[in-house]
Design an enzyme around this catalytic site. Structure first.
Site, short mmCIF file in Angstrom:
data_model
loop_
_atom_site.label_atom_id
_atom_site.label_comp_id
_atom_site.label_asym_id
_atom_site.label_seq_id
_atom_site.Cartn_x
_atom_site.Cartn_y
_atom_site.Cartn_z
N LYS A 64 -1.04 -1.24 -4.30
CA LYS A 64 -2.15 -0.29 -4.25
C LYS A 64 -1.51 1.10 -4.29
O LYS A 64 -0.93 1.55 -3.32
CB LYS A 64 -2.99 -0.45 -2.99
CG LYS A 64 -4.15 0.55 -2.90
CD LYS A 64 -4.85 0.47 -1.56
CE LYS A 64 -6.01 1.45 -1.46
NZ LYS A 64 -5.58 2.86 -1.41
N TYR A 72 0.85 -1.19 0.00
CA TYR A 72 0.00 0.00 0.00
C TYR A 72 0.89 1.24 0.00
O TYR A 72 1.44 1.62 1.03
CB TYR A 72 -0.91 -0.04 1.23
CG TYR A 72 -1.94 1.06 1.33
CD1 TYR A 72 -2.11 2.02 0.35
CD2 TYR A 72 -2.77 1.13 2.45
CE1 TYR A 72 -3.06 3.02 0.46
CE2 TYR A 72 -3.73 2.12 2.58
CZ TYR A 72 -3.87 3.08 1.58
OH TYR A 72 -4.80 4.06 1.71
#
Length: 284
Positions: A167, A137
């Site tokens: 992400k 992330y």
């Protein structure tokens, strides 16, 4: 590795007025989102206030979302924590209750100093997991950790167990594109800036995780469809609505999240107050 495409809302953690977790609301949220034809849910991320929850609470939320989804769409669980031991335990729990994938922010108090150091942290989280896709992330505006993500792919792809991709929650479209194209598109790079979805589609995005997809998924589906059909003016028009929406959210709170939760109440899905240090919106 399973493919992740389409719209994946970063879902909220519903709370009661006393601050406890309201798992009863999660079933309603899931049914609403499935009706809007989203592809998955991203649990305990920034929108879900994961960093403000105890590990026990995060497990409670993950279990409720996974059970409510019941295999109909993908469930990605954000497990990142300043304690890598806690993150590793969360990853194991997510796998055991049937989540489809995990993701993790880096430790942000004692920050990784090099790409190799960051990769070692992610390796610790995923150690021992079998057939569990992992997404890093990348959200440098909140974590303060901002390495070249192509370098991360080069090193992480060789070492991180189950490494599926990133992400990517940053506005640097050129780097997003470089990640998408790395090794002929080997990794899944999920785009995480709703107000720039059209820009990401133009450089090859196929999947996106975002907060406003919770209540405006039909708008973003119009953007995607218009782009695919070559209707440039329509795509720009719809994206402009998203830009105005996000600008409005920022007018109310620089962190945006309380305004997002307020909008959920307006569509009949009251997700309750925020956890401090976030400040809940008042009715006015």
């Amino acid at each position: 590795m399973p493919e992740y495409e389409g719209l994946i809302p970063a879902v909220f953690t519903p709370m009661k007025e006393n601050g406890s977790i309201n798992t009863d609301m999660i079933k309603q949220i899931v049914e609403y989102l499935i009706e809007k034809e989203v592809s998955g849910v991203y649990v305990c991320g920034t929108t879900g206030e994961g960093a403000s929850l105890t590990t026990e609470e995060r497990c409670e939320v993950v279990r409720a979302y996974t059970e409510s989804v019941s295999g109909r769409i993908k469930v990605i669980v954000q497990v990142g924590h300043n304690s890598l031991f806690e993150a590793k335990n969360m990853a194991r729990y997510a796998m055991d209750v049937g989540a489809d994938a995990i993701a993790a922010v880096p430790p942000e108090y004692f920050k990784p100093r090099t790409v190799e150091n960051l990769v070692d942290c992610m390796c610790m989280i995923t150690e021992g997991l079998k057939n569990m896709p992992f997404f890093y992330y990348h959200i440098p505006t909140l974590t303060g950790v901002n390495f070249d993500m192509v370098d991360f792919l080069k090193v992480g792809g060789q070492k991180i167990n189950g490494f599926a991709g990133i992400k990517y929650s940053s506005t640097t479209i050129y780097e997003f594109q470089a990640c998408r194209e790395y090794e002929n598109g080997k990794y899944t790079i999920l785009f995480g800036c709703d107000e720039m979805l059209l820009s990401a589609l133009a450089v090859g995005a196929v999947g996106a995780v975002g907060s406003t997809y919770n209540f405006a998924a039909p708008l973003y589906k119009k953007i995607i469809n218009a782009y695919k059909e070559g209707r440039k003016e329509d795509a720009c028009k719809y994206q402009s609505l998203s830009v105005n929406l996000v600008r409005l959210l920022y007018r109310h709170d620089n962190t945006v999240q309380p305004a997002l939760k307020g909008l959920m109440k307006l569509i009949g899905l009251d997700c309750g107050p925020n956890r401090l240090p976030l400040i809940s919106m008042n009715p006015e």
